[in-house]
Motif scaffolding. Sequence first.
Motif, PDB file in Angstrom:
ATOM      1  N   ILE A 265      17.839  10.250   3.462  1.00 43.05           N
ATOM      2  CA  ILE A 265      16.446  10.080   3.037  1.00 43.05           C
ATOM      3  C   ILE A 265      15.757  11.439   2.933  1.00 43.05           C
ATOM      4  N   GLN A 266      16.095  12.368   3.819  1.00 46.66           N
ATOM      5  CA  GLN A 266      15.566  13.725   3.673  1.00 46.66           C
ATOM      6  C   GLN A 266      15.994  14.324   2.338  1.00 46.66           C
ATOM      7  N   GLN A 267      17.252  14.068   1.935  1.00 49.07           N
ATOM      8  CA  GLN A 267      17.730  14.572   0.652  1.00 49.07           C
ATOM      9  C   GLN A 267      16.891  14.025  -0.502  1.00 49.07           C
ATOM     10  N   VAL A 268      16.551  12.744  -0.422  1.00 44.24           N
ATOM     11  CA  VAL A 268      15.734  12.135  -1.478  1.00 44.24           C
ATOM     12  C   VAL A 268      14.379  12.826  -1.564  1.00 44.24           C
ATOM     13  N   VAL A 269      13.711  12.995  -0.407  1.00 45.14           N
ATOM     14  CA  VAL A 269      12.382  13.619  -0.397  1.00 45.14           C
ATOM     15  C   VAL A 269      12.448  15.051  -0.904  1.00 45.14           C
ATOM     16  N   VAL A 270      13.459  15.788  -0.455  1.00 47.87           N
ATOM     17  CA  VAL A 270      13.621  17.175  -0.920  1.00 47.87           C
ATOM     18  C   VAL A 270      13.828  17.206  -2.424  1.00 47.87           C
ATOM     19  N   ASN A 271      14.667  16.294  -2.950  1.00 46.03           N
ATOM     20  CA  ASN A 271      14.891  16.233  -4.396  1.00 46.03           C
ATOM     21  C   ASN A 271      13.590  15.986  -5.148  1.00 46.03           C
ATOM     22  N   LEU A 272      12.804  15.018  -4.672  1.00 48.14           N
ATOM     23  CA  LEU A 272      11.560  14.663  -5.366  1.00 48.14           C
ATOM     24  C   LEU A 272      10.545  15.794  -5.293  1.00 48.14           C
ATOM     25  N   LYS A 273      10.429  16.433  -4.125  1.00 52.57           N
ATOM     26  CA  LYS A 273       9.490  17.550  -3.996  1.00 52.57           C
ATOM     27  C   LYS A 273       9.919  18.735  -4.851  1.00 52.57           C
ATOM     28  N   ARG A 274      11.198  19.017  -4.828  1.00 51.20           N
ATOM     29  CA  ARG A 274      11.686  20.153  -5.631  1.00 51.20           C
ATOM     30  C   ARG A 274      11.448  19.905  -7.119  1.00 51.20           C
ATOM     31  N   ASN A 275      11.705  18.671  -7.569  1.00 54.55           N
ATOM     32  CA  ASN A 275      11.451  18.340  -8.964  1.00 54.55           C
ATOM     33  C   ASN A 275       9.972  18.511  -9.306  1.00 54.55           C
ATOM     34  N   ALA A 276       9.098  18.099  -8.379  1.00 54.47           N
ATOM     35  CA  ALA A 276       7.657  18.225  -8.612  1.00 54.47           C
ATOM     36  C   ALA A 276       7.247  19.689  -8.735  1.00 54.47           C
ATOM     37  N   VAL A 277       7.766  20.526  -7.839  1.00 60.08           N
ATOM     38  CA  VAL A 277       7.437  21.953  -7.878  1.00 60.08           C
ATOM     39  C   VAL A 277       7.894  22.563  -9.198  1.00 60.08           C
ATOM     40  N   GLU A 278       9.122  22.267  -9.587  1.00 58.74           N
ATOM     41  CA  GLU A 278       9.662  22.851 -10.822  1.00 58.74           C
ATOM     42  C   GLU A 278       8.939  22.324 -12.057  1.00 58.74           C
ATOM     43  N   ALA A 279       8.458  21.057 -11.997  1.00 57.74           N
ATOM     44  CA  ALA A 279       7.740  20.491 -13.142  1.00 57.74           C
ATOM     45  C   ALA A 279       6.416  21.202 -13.381  1.00 57.74           C
ATOM     46  N   MET A 280       5.816  21.760 -12.323  1.00 50.20           N
ATOM     47  CA  MET A 280       4.484  22.393 -12.445  1.00 50.20           C
ATOM     48  C   MET A 280       4.546  23.893 -12.635  1.00 50.20           C
ATOM     49  N   GLN A 281       5.719  24.454 -12.856  1.00 47.66           N
ATOM     50  CA  GLN A 281       5.858  25.911 -12.950  1.00 47.66           C
ATOM     51  C   GLN A 281       4.953  26.519 -14.000  1.00 47.66           C
ATOM     52  N   ASN A 282       4.810  25.863 -15.121  1.00 44.54           N
ATOM     53  CA  ASN A 282       4.023  26.423 -16.231  1.00 44.54           C
ATOM     54  C   ASN A 282       2.655  25.761 -16.367  1.00 44.54           C
ATOM     55  N   CYS A 283       2.225  25.075 -15.317  1.00 47.59           N
ATOM     56  CA  CYS A 283       0.931  24.397 -15.358  1.00 47.59           C
ATOM     57  C   CYS A 283      -0.133  25.218 -14.621  1.00 47.59           C
ATOM     58  N   GLU A 284      -1.331  25.161 -15.141  1.00 50.46           N
ATOM     59  CA  GLU A 284      -2.426  25.866 -14.480  1.00 50.46           C
ATOM     60  C   GLU A 284      -2.808  25.168 -13.169  1.00 50.46           C
ATOM     61  N   ARG A 285      -2.828  23.863 -13.204  1.00 48.22           N
ATOM     62  CA  ARG A 285      -3.148  23.086 -12.010  1.00 48.22           C
ATOM     63  C   ARG A 285      -1.847  22.657 -11.325  1.00 48.22           C
TER      64      ARG A 285
END
Length: 370
Positions: A265-285
């Motif tokens: 379950i930690q792996q799942v949360v880490v995957n989701l958080k990492r995806n979220a961080v990478e998705a916002m790389q080029n976003c102002e907000r």
Amino acid sequence: MRSLSPQDSPLAPSVAEGEERPDLPAAMMNAAFDGIIALDEHGVVRSISAEAASLFGYAPGDVVGRDFGMLTPEANQRHHDYLGRGTPSIRRQIEGLRKDGSVFSVELVVSEVACDGERLFIALIHDLSSRRRFEQGVEELQANRLELIENMATGLAHELKQPLTAIGAYLNFARRHLNEKDLSIEKVEEMLVNAEAQVFRVAEIMDNLRQFIARGETSKAPQNLNAVIRSACEFTDALAKEHHVQTAIDLEASPDTVVINKVQIQQVVVNLKRNAVEAMQNCERREMRVSTRLIEGNFIRADVTDTGPGLPEEIKDRLFEQFTTTKPHGLGVGLSISRSIIEAHNGKIWAEPNPGGGTIFSFVLPLEGR
């Protein structure tokens, strides 16, 4: 030698009555093998049990008096040579030929007997179709296991990259602080403690993999989901700060006890958080929120919300399929692994648009004893 008709054969069933003649006892005709056939030295069928005839799709009267070759494409001159030179015993695996033209595996055991001064050959027939199906099933299981191990190796590389990267970052921070004139022992110690936690995480991931390979499953125990998510968030704090992502944690669901494998379950949360961080790389907000809440049906729900660009329409329906990714250098295994883990815990995972812009990744798990 004259080929006998069904009626003439001393070992043949009665065609008119459909019963076996007393010349060959029924006990012998129904022996351990699936059927029995009597052949003369020319390979002509003198008698055949009803079971053997049925195995090939015939009635006994259709076979008696005809060449054994009608029952097997391999009954060529080689079989006639065996019979002609009086080979005392033959045991072979051959291909049987049914009346409908289908081919199946047969074990053939042929022995010579004397009957009223004639040389006859008793062929015991054993259908190997079930054995072949079993062997094919074993081969498929082995192939599936190899494919599973291959997928696990790909997933393992994906999972280990995260803590190993964090270890490198923490050690680099510690080294830089050690080189500073205004040395902060407390800061260095904090970085080393964080690196140590990641080392333990790597060990947990490897131990989890070992358990899976050894027993085909992973151990589960009652855990407080809020605490498990909180610890997983700590694993990605450095990554979020590096990319200037503001993270809000709202883990207030109670009760929150679930029966899970903590590392998975930690792996799942880490995957989701990492995806979220990478998705916002080029976003102002760049804002991320991790939260839990109870929902109807005695389930607990966890959400990871981002303010990224959202999901492309072309991959929405296959987002959790293997090798589907929006990243230029992504493997496309993180979300498929996450889905497998959540479903193995009797839960569900999905993604939906964030009303404020971005995406919400959610999963639900059943509460303990509910």
